[in-house]
Design a protein around this motif. Structure first.
Motif, PDB file in Angstrom:
ATOM      1  N   SER A 122       0.837  -1.192   0.000  1.00  0.00           N
ATOM      2  CA  SER A 122       0.000   0.000   0.000  1.00  0.00           C
ATOM      3  C   SER A 122       0.874   1.245   0.000  1.00  0.00           C
ATOM      4  O   SER A 122       1.995   1.221   0.496  1.00  0.00           O
ATOM      5  N   GLY A 158      -0.520   5.881  -4.618  1.00  0.00           N
ATOM      6  CA  GLY A 158      -1.864   5.628  -4.108  1.00  0.00           C
ATOM      7  C   GLY A 158      -2.294   4.245  -4.541  1.00  0.00           C
ATOM      8  O   GLY A 158      -1.663   3.622  -5.380  1.00  0.00           O
ATOM      9  N   SER A 172      -2.479   0.322  -8.150  1.00  0.00           N
ATOM     10  CA  SER A 172      -1.634   1.441  -7.726  1.00  0.00           C
ATOM     11  C   SER A 172      -1.682   2.570  -8.733  1.00  0.00           C
ATOM     12  O   SER A 172      -1.808   2.356  -9.941  1.00  0.00           O
TER      13      SER A 172
END
Length: 188
Positions: A122, A158, A172
């Motif tokens: 993440s 992100g 992503s």
């Protein structure tokens, strides 16, 4: 002359060592304790560039690696089965495969518990609510309880990369931007 696929070599070595460690942990009834020690060692590898260099570099002798790994394990309070395992891996000059061994052990232990492990990368740390939501979504897809191992990589910008077994989902922002850049090049 073809070059050997080192990822397969590491994978095979990692799985053999992890299977042996799992069998010993199962016999001793200490799967969770062994898993916790391995997690602690993984966290140390994640935090220490020097430790990663020791593990990955072929320039250290087996004796130097065993001494260093023993000292690191002692400092971390890792004793018994996992400390012996780390020394055997070092003395057999297989430290380079240690991250894969830890991953393989987690997967074997999860399968033993009827769970699936998802490796999640993440752009930022997930909140407990986000992690729970992700587990629920993945349980819907896999039909099994899912253990989530989250790694943070700010370079993703992100979104997430989720890997469950051989399946990978990449949402992503970095990948989306790369795809857009490629599409624009083809158009121009």
């Amino acid at each position: 002359m073809p070059v050997a696929d080192t990822s397969q070599l590491i994978s095979g070595v990692a799985e053999r060592y992890a299977s042996s460690l799992f069998e010993l942990a199962l016999e001793a009834g200490s799967i969770d304790a062994v898993g916790a020690d391995l997690d602690r060692f993984q966290a140390m590898m994640d935090e220490s560039e020097d430790l990663r260099r020791l593990i990955q570099s072929p320039v250290f002798s087996a004796e130097e690696q065993v001494r260093a790994i023993s000292a690191v394990a002692d400092k971390a309070g890792i004793r018994g089965m996992v400390a012996n395992f780390l020394r055997v891996v070092a003395s057999n000059r297989r430290l380079f495969a240690l991250p894969g061994m830890i991953r393989a052990f987690r997967q074997i232990a999860a399968a033993h518990r009827g769970e699936v492990t998802a490796e999640v990368t993440s752009a930022h740390a997930l909140t407990p609510a986000q992690e729970q939501e992700l587990k629920s979504a993945l349980k819907g897809v896999t039909g099994k309880d899912v253990v989530v191992a989250v790694k943070v990589d700010a370079s993703l910008l992100g979104g997430l990369i989720v890997k469950v077994g051989s399946r990978q989902i990449d949402t992503s922002l970095r990948t989306k931007l790369s795809t857009l850049k490629l599409a624009l090049k083809e158009v121009g």
